[in-house]
Design an enzyme around this catalytic site. Sequence first.
Site, PDB file in Angstrom:
ATOM      1  N   GLU A   1      -6.763  12.456 -13.142  1.00  0.00           N
ATOM      2  CA  GLU A   1      -8.064  12.928 -13.628  1.00  0.00           C
ATOM      3  C   GLU A   1      -9.150  12.802 -12.556  1.00  0.00           C
ATOM      4  OE1 GLU A   1      -6.320  10.348 -14.416  1.00  0.00           O
ATOM      5  OE2 GLU A   1      -7.435   8.767 -15.441  1.00  0.00           O
ATOM      6  N   ARG A   2      -8.811  12.096 -11.446  1.00  0.00           N
ATOM      7  CA  ARG A   2      -9.817  11.939 -10.383  1.00  0.00           C
ATOM      8  C   ARG A   2      -9.803  13.117  -9.416  1.00  0.00           C
ATOM      9  NH1 ARG A   2      -9.392   5.791  -8.460  1.00  0.00           N
ATOM     10  NH2 ARG A   2      -7.208   5.883  -9.035  1.00  0.00           N
TER      11      ARG A   2
ATOM     12  N   PHE B   1      -3.894  10.128  -7.457  1.00  0.00           N
ATOM     13  CA  PHE B   1      -5.034  10.827  -6.847  1.00  0.00           C
ATOM     14  C   PHE B   1      -4.833  11.159  -5.380  1.00  0.00           C
ATOM     15  CE2 PHE B   1      -6.295   6.572  -5.378  1.00  0.00           C
ATOM     16  CZ  PHE B   1      -6.762   6.865  -4.107  1.00  0.00           C
TER      17      PHE B   1
ATOM     18  N   LYS C   1       0.684  16.590 -15.558  1.00  0.00           N
ATOM     19  CA  LYS C   1      -0.569  15.890 -15.896  1.00  0.00           C
ATOM     20  C   LYS C   1      -1.066  15.282 -14.589  1.00  0.00           C
ATOM     21  CE  LYS C   1      -2.330  12.376 -16.473  1.00  0.00           C
ATOM     22  NZ  LYS C   1      -3.437  11.885 -15.586  1.00  0.00           N
TER      23      LYS C   1
ATOM     24  N   GLU D   1      -1.446  -4.637  -2.510  1.00  0.00           N
ATOM     25  CA  GLU D   1      -1.733  -3.314  -1.956  1.00  0.00           C
ATOM     26  C   GLU D   1      -3.252  -3.140  -1.917  1.00  0.00           C
ATOM     27  OE1 GLU D   1      -0.752   0.194  -4.365  1.00  0.00           O
ATOM     28  OE2 GLU D   1      -0.146   1.165  -2.498  1.00  0.00           O
TER      29      GLU D   1
ATOM     30  N   SER E   1       0.291   3.646  -9.255  1.00  0.00           N
ATOM     31  CA  SER E   1       0.330   2.223  -8.922  1.00  0.00           C
ATOM     32  C   SER E   1       1.533   1.551  -9.603  1.00  0.00           C
ATOM     33  CB  SER E   1      -0.964   1.559  -9.386  1.00  0.00           C
ATOM     34  OG  SER E   1      -1.090   1.758 -10.776  1.00  0.00           O
TER      35      SER E   1
ATOM     36  N   CYS F   1       0.861   5.804   0.214  1.00  0.00           N
ATOM     37  CA  CYS F   1       1.876   4.816  -0.157  1.00  0.00           C
ATOM     38  C   CYS F   1       2.763   4.484   1.031  1.00  0.00           C
ATOM     39  CB  CYS F   1       2.706   5.309  -1.322  1.00  0.00           C
ATOM     40  SG  CYS F   1       3.704   6.709  -0.863  1.00  0.00           S
TER      41      CYS F   1
HETATM   42  P1  NAD Z   1      -2.736   5.132 -11.033  1.00  0.00           P
HETATM   43  O1  NAD Z   1      -1.563   4.330 -11.436  1.00  0.00           O
HETATM   44  O2  NAD Z   1      -4.089   4.621 -11.340  1.00  0.00           O
HETATM   45  O3  NAD Z   1      -2.669   6.594 -11.728  1.00  0.00           O
HETATM   46  C1  NAD Z   1      -1.534   7.410 -11.627  1.00  0.00           C
HETATM   47  C2  NAD Z   1      -1.440   8.271 -12.889  1.00  0.00           C
HETATM   48  O4  NAD Z   1      -1.259   7.439 -14.029  1.00  0.00           O
HETATM   49  C3  NAD Z   1      -2.672   9.119 -13.141  1.00  0.00           C
HETATM   50  O5  NAD Z   1      -2.256  10.418 -13.534  1.00  0.00           O
HETATM   51  C4  NAD Z   1      -3.395   8.386 -14.261  1.00  0.00           C
HETATM   52  O6  NAD Z   1      -4.061   9.265 -15.153  1.00  0.00           O
HETATM   53  C5  NAD Z   1      -2.284   7.663 -14.998  1.00  0.00           C
HETATM   54  N1  NAD Z   1      -2.688   6.340 -15.512  1.00  0.00           N
HETATM   55  C6  NAD Z   1      -3.457   5.422 -14.867  1.00  0.00           C
HETATM   56  N2  NAD Z   1      -3.573   4.308 -15.616  1.00  0.00           N
HETATM   57  C7  NAD Z   1      -2.861   4.521 -16.750  1.00  0.00           C
HETATM   58  C8  NAD Z   1      -2.594   3.747 -17.915  1.00  0.00           C
HETATM   59  N3  NAD Z   1      -3.079   2.512 -18.056  1.00  0.00           N
HETATM   60  N4  NAD Z   1      -1.836   4.293 -18.887  1.00  0.00           N
HETATM   61  C9  NAD Z   1      -1.323   5.538 -18.750  1.00  0.00           C
HETATM   62  N5  NAD Z   1      -1.548   6.307 -17.674  1.00  0.00           N
HETATM   63  C10 NAD Z   1      -2.287   5.822 -16.683  1.00  0.00           C
HETATM   64  O7  NAD Z   1      -2.565   5.443  -9.482  1.00  0.00           O
HETATM   65  P2  NAD Z   1      -3.638   6.113  -8.489  1.00  0.00           P
HETATM   66  O8  NAD Z   1      -4.730   5.128  -8.207  1.00  0.00           O
HETATM   67  O9  NAD Z   1      -4.003   7.477  -8.975  1.00  0.00           O
HETATM   68  O10 NAD Z   1      -2.745   6.310  -7.182  1.00  0.00           O
HETATM   69  C11 NAD Z   1      -2.616   5.361  -6.168  1.00  0.00           C
HETATM   70  C12 NAD Z   1      -1.336   4.579  -6.320  1.00  0.00           C
HETATM   71  O11 NAD Z   1      -0.212   5.467  -6.252  1.00  0.00           O
HETATM   72  C13 NAD Z   1      -1.121   3.576  -5.189  1.00  0.00           C
HETATM   73  O12 NAD Z   1      -0.624   2.391  -5.741  1.00  0.00           O
HETATM   74  C14 NAD Z   1      -0.075   4.243  -4.311  1.00  0.00           C
HETATM   75  O13 NAD Z   1       0.714   3.370  -3.540  1.00  0.00           O
HETATM   76  C15 NAD Z   1       0.743   4.947  -5.341  1.00  0.00           C
HETATM   77  N6  NAD Z   1       1.511   6.030  -4.748  1.00  0.00           N
HETATM   78  C16 NAD Z   1       2.849   5.831  -4.609  1.00  0.00           C
HETATM   79  C17 NAD Z   1       3.624   6.807  -4.008  1.00  0.00           C
HETATM   80  C18 NAD Z   1       5.087   6.595  -3.836  1.00  0.00           C
HETATM   81  O14 NAD Z   1       5.765   7.533  -3.433  1.00  0.00           O
HETATM   82  N7  NAD Z   1       5.614   5.429  -4.103  1.00  0.00           N
HETATM   83  C19 NAD Z   1       3.024   7.992  -3.566  1.00  0.00           C
HETATM   84  C20 NAD Z   1       1.647   8.159  -3.738  1.00  0.00           C
HETATM   85  C21 NAD Z   1       0.906   7.160  -4.343  1.00  0.00           C
END
Ligand code: NAD
Length: 490
Positions: free
Chosen positions: A177-178, A150, A174, A383, A227, A282
Amino acid sequence: MAERLQNFVDGAWRTSNAAQALDVLNPASAKVLAEVPLSTAKDVNDAVEVAERAFLEWRRTPVVDRVQPLFRLKTLLEENREDLSLAITNECGKTLAESKGEMQRAVENVETACGMPTMMQGTNCEDIASGIDEHMIRQPLGVVAAITPFNFPGMIPFWFMPYAVAAGNCFLLKPSERVPITSQKIFALVQRAGFPKGVVQLVNGGRDAVNAILDHPGIRAVSFVGSTATAKYVYSRAAANGKRAQCQGGAKNPVVVMPDADMEMTTRILADSAFGCAGQRCLAASVAISVGEARPKFTEQMMATASRRKVGYGAAPDVEMGPVISAESKARIEGLIAKGERDGARVLVDGRGRKVEGFEDGYFVMPTVLDDVPPDAETARTEIFGPVLSLMHAGTIEEAIALVNGRSYGNMACIFTTDGAHARRFRYEVNAGNVGINVGVAAPMSTFPFSGWGESFFGDLHAQAHHAVEFYTQTKVVVERWPKEWSRKF
Ligand code: NAD
């Protein structure tokens, strides 16, 4: 009623088969902006079938022609930067200046991928053996997909898409969704940029769409950012299904402040790193370790900087920090601050329980500074993904580096110093893939890979630049002999 967003498949907007949908909210006001469908496995399958057909022609399209729609997309992104940035601010919460910076990074990745005619060149060696020549060529994989988080809806899709398609693959996004509205706007521009139908596609959704991507035999490679828990899950399920995967996870970024650092510059840069994008980055500084005599001045200046920061709706003038993404996120962050206090930390600047005038329903957490955070406390290890900076102290640079290396994440580590020997030692010894020296957000430019380590990355080839080219291509080695030519008399 809120507009229901659509998928983009076969060069046109399509209604998803989804029975379920989610509201997309503006986190500054909690107002509903749109409704996003939670697409089904059938939606994903339809998009993959179209992409598989499109791939047959696209991979035969010369690379110099494949980059032409990207040149047009770059211009369209620049012409529509204001509109895209406002969309990011409204659904994600960050300030307009931050959103514009994000779109700048997106454009830079498109520019870099336009160099694909050079970047995907192979290698060769004439006469590797008597009369035998050997060539290594790069070919695209087929259909590839990216699943994005997101916090950077305008930038992160561009860590992948331009490289994937320029290398000759067909691509499926994909988005989170937020924050799906930014992608709708990006794909309206993709449609105008002139990619052949089926080369670039959008499927909205959540877990079901992700699982359909991970299980689909037609998808050869998966790029993921989110995450750590989801990154691990995506990496293992993609690998179990024989796919290539590159999965970037969460972070907990430490910053070391030496006594010789320029304190004014250090606190200004660190406040931007810790509180910029409301800490939902991140590469946000999350733990600051002051060394020796740096402690009193650094602590005092950090408290002053944190207390001064103007918080509000990201598109309002002079606002320096917006809300966090959701009510759940606000509750989780405030809960972690309280837990830190119970674990022995002192709350020097408390951002809990405050409202912004005119935006009373918004999910605001003000900048927060915790001091004397025990290294084993949850606040020091988890985090938080909010505007919270934990302070720790070390007697020497050795102790500081030990604290930096004592954690499982490895996305970024920074040092602030005016001593080159300290800087070199830090750069050499820290376990982190992105290192900042007098830099608070060590985000690699598009011509370098985004090099997370440890629990921040699962895979071997990272996003951006030549890593992306390697990830999205497979190498073919040709060993060649022409006996008639070799036996020719000179
Ligand atoms: P998230 O893991 O909740 O979601 C990321 C994606 O995964 C979304 O598209 C979501 O629909 C999907 N998803 C979520 N839960 C799922 C599940 N149980 N099964 C299948 N798909 C699932 O992450 P977020 O809250 O959207 O983003 C924030 C996180 O992203 C933070 O931890 C941040 O550090 C990380 N991030 C990392 C980087 C990097 O370069 N390392 C960059 C940006 C963000």
